[in-house]
Design a protein around this motif. Structure first.
Motif, PDB file in Angstrom:
ATOM      1  N   MET A   3      16.301  -8.380 -42.982  1.00 28.86           N
ATOM      2  CA  MET A   3      15.297  -8.339 -41.923  1.00 28.86           C
ATOM      3  C   MET A   3      14.081  -9.180 -42.292  1.00 28.86           C
ATOM      4  O   MET A   3      13.437  -9.770 -41.420  1.00 28.86           O
ATOM      5  CB  MET A   3      14.882  -6.901 -41.612  1.00 28.86           C
ATOM      6  N   THR A   4      13.753  -9.290 -43.575  1.00 28.90           N
ATOM      7  CA  THR A   4      12.617 -10.135 -43.960  1.00 28.90           C
ATOM      8  C   THR A   4      12.895 -11.609 -43.666  1.00 28.90           C
ATOM      9  O   THR A   4      11.962 -12.407 -43.582  1.00 28.90           O
ATOM     10  CB  THR A   4      12.272  -9.976 -45.452  1.00 28.90           C
ATOM     11  N   SER A   5      14.180 -11.963 -43.514  1.00 24.88           N
ATOM     12  CA  SER A   5      14.531 -13.330 -43.126  1.00 24.88           C
ATOM     13  C   SER A   5      14.633 -13.469 -41.611  1.00 24.88           C
ATOM     14  O   SER A   5      14.208 -14.475 -41.040  1.00 24.88           O
ATOM     15  CB  SER A   5      15.870 -13.734 -43.765  1.00 24.88           C
ATOM     16  N   GLY A  60      28.027 -14.778 -39.027  1.00 23.64           N
ATOM     17  CA  GLY A  60      26.738 -15.270 -38.562  1.00 23.64           C
ATOM     18  C   GLY A  60      26.362 -14.790 -37.176  1.00 23.64           C
ATOM     19  O   GLY A  60      25.578 -15.458 -36.477  1.00 23.64           O
ATOM     20  N   TRP A  61      26.880 -13.621 -36.774  1.00 23.25           N
ATOM     21  CA  TRP A  61      26.646 -13.118 -35.411  1.00 23.25           C
ATOM     22  C   TRP A  61      25.646 -11.968 -35.371  1.00 23.25           C
ATOM     23  O   TRP A  61      25.557 -11.276 -34.360  1.00 23.25           O
ATOM     24  CB  TRP A  61      27.971 -12.656 -34.797  1.00 23.25           C
ATOM     25  N   ILE A  62      24.919 -11.739 -36.430  1.00 24.46           N
ATOM     26  CA  ILE A  62      23.972 -10.622 -36.474  1.00 24.46           C
ATOM     27  C   ILE A  62      22.543 -11.152 -36.425  1.00 24.46           C
ATOM     28  O   ILE A  62      22.147 -11.981 -37.253  1.00 24.46           O
ATOM     29  CB  ILE A  62      24.170  -9.765 -37.748  1.00 24.46           C
ATOM     30  N   GLY A  63      21.779 -10.678 -35.422  1.00 22.60           N
ATOM     31  CA  GLY A  63      20.354 -10.963 -35.322  1.00 22.60           C
ATOM     32  C   GLY A  63      19.552  -9.725 -35.680  1.00 22.60           C
ATOM     33  O   GLY A  63      20.117  -8.683 -36.092  1.00 22.60           O
ATOM     34  N   PRO A  64      18.223  -9.755 -35.522  1.00 21.18           N
ATOM     35  CA  PRO A  64      17.401  -8.607 -35.931  1.00 21.18           C
ATOM     36  C   PRO A  64      17.753  -7.320 -35.176  1.00 21.18           C
ATOM     37  O   PRO A  64      17.829  -6.250 -35.783  1.00 21.18           O
ATOM     38  CB  PRO A  64      15.970  -9.068 -35.659  1.00 21.18           C
ATOM     39  N   TRP A  65      17.989  -7.423 -33.867  1.00 22.50           N
ATOM     40  CA  TRP A  65      18.290  -6.210 -33.108  1.00 22.50           C
ATOM     41  C   TRP A  65      19.718  -5.735 -33.376  1.00 22.50           C
ATOM     42  O   TRP A  65      19.995  -4.532 -33.367  1.00 22.50           O
ATOM     43  CB  TRP A  65      18.058  -6.444 -31.612  1.00 22.50           C
ATOM     44  N   GLY A  66      20.618  -6.671 -33.620  1.00 26.43           N
ATOM     45  CA  GLY A  66      21.967  -6.271 -34.008  1.00 26.43           C
ATOM     46  C   GLY A  66      21.973  -5.554 -35.342  1.00 26.43           C
ATOM     47  O   GLY A  66      22.699  -4.564 -35.540  1.00 26.43           O
ATOM     48  N   LEU A  67      21.156  -6.029 -36.277  1.00 28.69           N
ATOM     49  CA  LEU A  67      21.045  -5.358 -37.579  1.00 28.69           C
ATOM     50  C   LEU A  67      20.515  -3.935 -37.402  1.00 28.69           C
ATOM     51  O   LEU A  67      21.019  -2.994 -38.024  1.00 28.69           O
ATOM     52  CB  LEU A  67      20.131  -6.165 -38.498  1.00 28.69           C
ATOM     53  N   LEU A  68      19.501  -3.787 -36.545  1.00 31.25           N
ATOM     54  CA  LEU A  68      18.971  -2.445 -36.302  1.00 31.25           C
ATOM     55  C   LEU A  68      20.033  -1.550 -35.663  1.00 31.25           C
ATOM     56  O   LEU A  68      20.131  -0.361 -35.988  1.00 31.25           O
ATOM     57  CB  LEU A  68      17.731  -2.523 -35.407  1.00 31.25           C
ATOM     58  N   PHE A  69      20.847  -2.100 -34.750  1.00 24.59           N
ATOM     59  CA  PHE A  69      21.891  -1.306 -34.099  1.00 24.59           C
ATOM     60  C   PHE A  69      22.910  -0.792 -35.117  1.00 24.59           C
ATOM     61  O   PHE A  69      23.261   0.392 -35.133  1.00 24.59           O
ATOM     62  CB  PHE A  69      22.591  -2.149 -33.028  1.00 24.59           C
ATOM     63  N   PHE A  70      23.402  -1.675 -35.983  1.00 27.13           N
ATOM     64  CA  PHE A  70      24.401  -1.247 -36.959  1.00 27.13           C
ATOM     65  C   PHE A  70      23.784  -0.312 -38.008  1.00 27.13           C
ATOM     66  O   PHE A  70      24.455   0.600 -38.501  1.00 27.13           O
ATOM     67  CB  PHE A  70      25.047  -2.464 -37.626  1.00 27.13           C
ATOM     68  N   THR A  71      22.529  -0.544 -38.350  1.00 29.20           N
ATOM     69  CA  THR A  71      21.842   0.376 -39.264  1.00 29.20           C
ATOM     70  C   THR A  71      21.766   1.762 -38.636  1.00 29.20           C
ATOM     71  O   THR A  71      21.976   2.787 -39.307  1.00 29.20           O
ATOM     72  CB  THR A  71      20.437  -0.147 -39.585  1.00 29.20           C
ATOM     73  N   PHE A  72      21.480   1.795 -37.338  1.00 28.14           N
ATOM     74  CA  PHE A  72      21.439   3.071 -36.605  1.00 28.14           C
ATOM     75  C   PHE A  72      22.815   3.742 -36.614  1.00 28.14           C
ATOM     76  O   PHE A  72      22.924   4.962 -36.825  1.00 28.14           O
ATOM     77  CB  PHE A  72      20.979   2.822 -35.171  1.00 28.14           C
ATOM     78  N   CYS A  73      23.878   2.970 -36.417  1.00 26.89           N
ATOM     79  CA  CYS A  73      25.230   3.548 -36.390  1.00 26.89           C
ATOM     80  C   CYS A  73      25.623   4.110 -37.757  1.00 26.89           C
ATOM     81  O   CYS A  73      26.252   5.172 -37.843  1.00 26.89           O
ATOM     82  CB  CYS A  73      26.234   2.489 -35.939  1.00 26.89           C
ATOM     83  N   ILE A  74      25.280   3.400 -38.829  1.00 26.86           N
ATOM     84  CA  ILE A  74      25.552   3.938 -40.167  1.00 26.86           C
ATOM     85  C   ILE A  74      24.722   5.197 -40.391  1.00 26.86           C
ATOM     86  O   ILE A  74      25.183   6.174 -40.984  1.00 26.86           O
ATOM     87  CB  ILE A  74      25.271   2.866 -41.238  1.00 26.86           C
ATOM     88  N   GLY A  75      23.476   5.191 -39.890  1.00 25.60           N
ATOM     89  CA  GLY A  75      22.654   6.391 -39.975  1.00 25.60           C
ATOM     90  C   GLY A  75      23.269   7.563 -39.232  1.00 25.60           C
ATOM     91  O   GLY A  75      23.112   8.720 -39.644  1.00 25.60           O
ATOM     92  N   MET A  76      24.010   7.289 -38.131  1.00 20.60           N
ATOM     93  CA  MET A  76      24.698   8.365 -37.419  1.00 20.60           C
ATOM     94  C   MET A  76      25.725   9.043 -38.322  1.00 20.60           C
ATOM     95  O   MET A  76      25.852  10.274 -38.349  1.00 20.60           O
ATOM     96  CB  MET A  76      25.378   7.819 -36.168  1.00 20.60           C
ATOM     97  N   GLY A  77      26.487   8.235 -39.070  1.00 19.80           N
ATOM     98  CA  GLY A  77      27.458   8.816 -39.997  1.00 19.80           C
ATOM     99  C   GLY A  77      26.793   9.643 -41.074  1.00 19.80           C
ATOM    100  O   GLY A  77      27.277  10.725 -41.426  1.00 19.80           O
ATOM    101  N   ASN A  78      25.670   9.143 -41.593  1.00 25.65           N
ATOM    102  CA  ASN A  78      24.945   9.917 -42.591  1.00 25.65           C
ATOM    103  C   ASN A  78      24.366  11.195 -41.992  1.00 25.65           C
ATOM    104  O   ASN A  78      24.289  12.232 -42.659  1.00 25.65           O
ATOM    105  CB  ASN A  78      23.829   9.059 -43.195  1.00 25.65           C
ATOM    106  N   ALA A  79      23.932  11.123 -40.725  1.00 23.66           N
ATOM    107  CA  ALA A  79      23.408  12.314 -40.052  1.00 23.66           C
ATOM    108  C   ALA A  79      24.487  13.382 -39.936  1.00 23.66           C
ATOM    109  O   ALA A  79      24.214  14.581 -40.087  1.00 23.66           O
ATOM    110  CB  ALA A  79      22.880  11.939 -38.668  1.00 23.66           C
ATOM    111  N   LEU A  80      25.721  12.969 -39.654  1.00 23.82           N
ATOM    112  CA  LEU A  80      26.827  13.924 -39.596  1.00 23.82           C
ATOM    113  C   LEU A  80      27.135  14.489 -40.982  1.00 23.82           C
ATOM    114  O   LEU A  80      27.512  15.659 -41.128  1.00 23.82           O
ATOM    115  CB  LEU A  80      28.073  13.238 -39.038  1.00 23.82           C
ATOM    116  N   ASN A  81      26.957  13.666 -42.000  1.00 25.87           N
ATOM    117  CA  ASN A  81      27.350  14.042 -43.354  1.00 25.87           C
ATOM    118  C   ASN A  81      26.366  14.970 -44.045  1.00 25.87           C
ATOM    119  O   ASN A  81      26.766  15.921 -44.723  1.00 25.87           O
ATOM    120  CB  ASN A  81      27.524  12.770 -44.185  1.00 25.87           C
ATOM    121  N   PHE A  82      25.063  14.732 -43.885  1.00 30.29           N
ATOM    122  CA  PHE A  82      24.059  15.392 -44.715  1.00 30.29           C
ATOM    123  C   PHE A  82      24.115  16.926 -44.660  1.00 30.29           C
ATOM    124  O   PHE A  82      24.200  17.577 -45.703  1.00 30.29           O
ATOM    125  CB  PHE A  82      22.659  14.901 -44.347  1.00 30.29           C
ATOM    126  N   PRO A  83      24.035  17.575 -43.485  1.00 30.93           N
ATOM    127  CA  PRO A  83      24.030  19.045 -43.499  1.00 30.93           C
ATOM    128  C   PRO A  83      25.326  19.631 -44.016  1.00 30.93           C
ATOM    129  O   PRO A  83      25.326  20.660 -44.709  1.00 30.93           O
ATOM    130  CB  PRO A  83      23.770  19.415 -42.033  1.00 30.93           C
TER     131      PRO A  83
END
Length: 528
Positions: A38-40, A100-123
């Motif tokens: 994201m810094t790039s 080379g198909w990921i832009g800043p908003w695409g990165l945020l989307f996939f980060t959110f989706c991985i966070g969904m898996g972690n959200a299911l996992n944590f509790p």
């Protein structure tokens, strides 16, 4: 075996601990790659902080539903599904980044989706730990989980930084997928003995409501959540602004960023090994959290004024120490405050609150960094963190010893009439329960104080609409009434009571002035 490693003598815990260590390494490799990418793509403080927010926001949104599902579904099956989701999304992110198909908003989307898996996992993962070790090893097992998480923090960012430097960000994302594959395989080998429950599974929405009622009626959980929100809100400033400090102020590359996160992990791991000794100096959980919250606040301030890599590394060592000690102590407090039947839901609510605090904190501190500057924002975070940590220290998160229950007759309702048994079940509709007390009017004040505790017990075990009624013509007569959603929920109540709850109910029954136990009755709510 040293005390810090005692839980590893249990084979199931050992298998899953090592696999979870690998998955956590992958998670930190992923976080390092996403933040650096994201810094790039968009180097503004708000967008870099949004990466952290995108990974935390799913936990805020899904923690309670995930906890309810983890209490209803077989926990092993549930965890396998969560790891399969993260593996799939991580592999897709690596492929699209390589193309080379990921832009800043695409990165945020996939980060959110991985966070969904972690959200299911944590509790579910947190609620699984008491199944893997006996109670006497639980505190150190939680600390060992923290050590593993922070050991991965020490290794993962460094691996991620070098992977990015050698093969690009897509290599970091692919490595994350491989690490989660190891945890998925370990879960497939785990032979869980599911607890036998003669009652049908709880309904999803009803399970969430029961979890909320438990937390709101549990003073220990409320205090733990408050202390966690205060701690994680301010410490979230580090995650959003550290990459900007390394790249912007220090002028260093991804390897240095990974090493700074590694220094944080080193401080955490060292503190985790020292926790058995630290608990002798600070036996109170509340004192432990306050002390290391102040350590974390000092590290924020040091990071804010540092212009050289060495003091930044020292600040990260201190931050890792404060994070591990405070976070694992708060997690242990939440575990001890919750019985098994509601543990995943209660832990989910706890995680909802502190991840929500981290999400909001990451956004607000990123905004502060954009408008005030990184140094003033970090100094403000450190100062307010110290003040608020001291302000909430009176909220006790320590377990209160259970008082001995008096040996008195307990209220027992009559068995249901044969002609009504067909109506009793999960579809019975609301069940109203009543206990009638006859007490000495001179003991009215003590009785009311005890009944305030009874109200919490009833609500923790699933009741709603609780009330206490006093007969205006006969001050010695009292009626306690509450309702539950169905007859099946009523049958669950007894199994949800722990020793402390039964002690409170016995003290209430001891006020009965007449011989025998207070009268008890159950009623079906009949629609008009």
């Amino acid at each position: 075996m040293p005390a810090a490693f005692a839980p590893l003598r249990h084979p199931a815990f050992r298998l899953l601990w090592w696999a979870n260590l690998a998955a956590n390494i992958g998670l930190w490799v992923q976080n390092t790659g996403a933040a650096w990418m994201m810094t790039s793509l968009d180097p503004s403080p708000a967008m870099v902080s949004a990466v952290q927010a995108a990974s935390m926001l799913p936990v805020f949104l899904m923690a309670l539903p995930a906890g309810a599902a983890a209490d209803i579904i077989d926990r092993r099956t549930y965890l396998i599904g969560a790891q399969g989701w993260v593996l799939t999304v991580a592999a897709l992110l690596a492929l699209l980044t390589w193309a080379g198909w990921i832009g800043p908003w695409g990165l945020l989307f996939f980060t959110f989706c991985i966070g969904m898996g972690n959200a299911l996992n944590f509790p579910a993962w947190a609620a699984t730990t008491p199944e893997l070790v006996p109670r006497e090893d639980l505190v150190q097992a939680i600390a060992l989980n923290g050590i593993g998480f922070n050991l991965s923090r020490a290794v993962g960012p460094a691996i991620g930084g070098f992977a990015i430097a050698i093969a690009g960000t897509e290599a970091a994302f692919a490595l994350n997928a491989l690490c989660f594959l190891s945890l998925l395989l370990a879960l497939l080998f785990w032979k869980r003995e599911a607890p036998v429950n003669p009652l049908p599974p709880e309904h999803f929405l009803g399970a969430m409501r029961a979890g909320l009622r438990f937390v709101t009626a549990s003073p220990a959980m409320r205090a733990t959540i408050l202390r966690a929100v205060v701690f994680f809100f301010f410490t979230s400033a580090v995650w959003g602004m550290l990459p900007l400090v390394v790249r912007g102020r220090l002028g260093l590359g991804p390897e240095a960023y990974g090493m700074m996160l590694g220094a944080m992990g080193v401080g955490a791991v060292a503190t985790g090994f020292a926790l058995p000794a630290l608990r002798r100096w600070l036996p109170s959980r509340g004192a432990m959290v306050t002390a290391f919250s102040l350590v974390s606040a000092a590290s924020l301030a040091l990071l804010g004024v540092s212009n050289h890599w060495l003091p930044v590394a020292v600040s990260m060592l201190l931050f890792g120490a404060g994070w591990l000690a405070a976070a694992s102590t708060l997690q242990a407090a939440a575990q001890f405050a919750t019985p098994g039947w509601v543990r995943a839901r209660a832990i989910g609510i706890y995680q909802l609150c502190f991840f929500g605090a981290m999400t909001v904190g990451a956004v607000l501190w990123g905004w502060a960094g954009s408008h005030l500057g990184i140094a003033p924002a970090l100094l403000a975070a450190g100062a307010t963190a110290a003040l608020c940590s001291v302000a909430v220290r009176g909220w006790s998160i320590d377990t209160v010893p259970t008082s001995e229950a008096p040996a008195v007759p307990m209220p027992r309702p009559e068995a249901p009439a044969d002609e009504l048994r067909a109506l009793l079940g999960s579809g019975s509709g609301r069940v109203i329960e009543a206990v009638r007390y006859t007490i000495d009017p001179a003991k009215r004040g003590a009785f009311l104080a005890t009944m305030r505790e009874v109200r919490h017990v009833r609500r923790r075990s699933g009741a709603h609409g609780w009330q206490l009624l006093e007969d205006v013509a006969h001050p010695e007569r009292w009626v306690e009434m509450w309702s539950v959603e169905s007859w099946t929920e009523h049958l669950r109540e007894a199994g949800r009571l722990d020793a402390a709850d039964r002690s409170v109910l016995a003290r209430a029954a001891a006020f009965q002035a007449k011989d025998g136990a207070p009268d008890a009755a159950r009623y079906l709510a009949v629609p008009p």
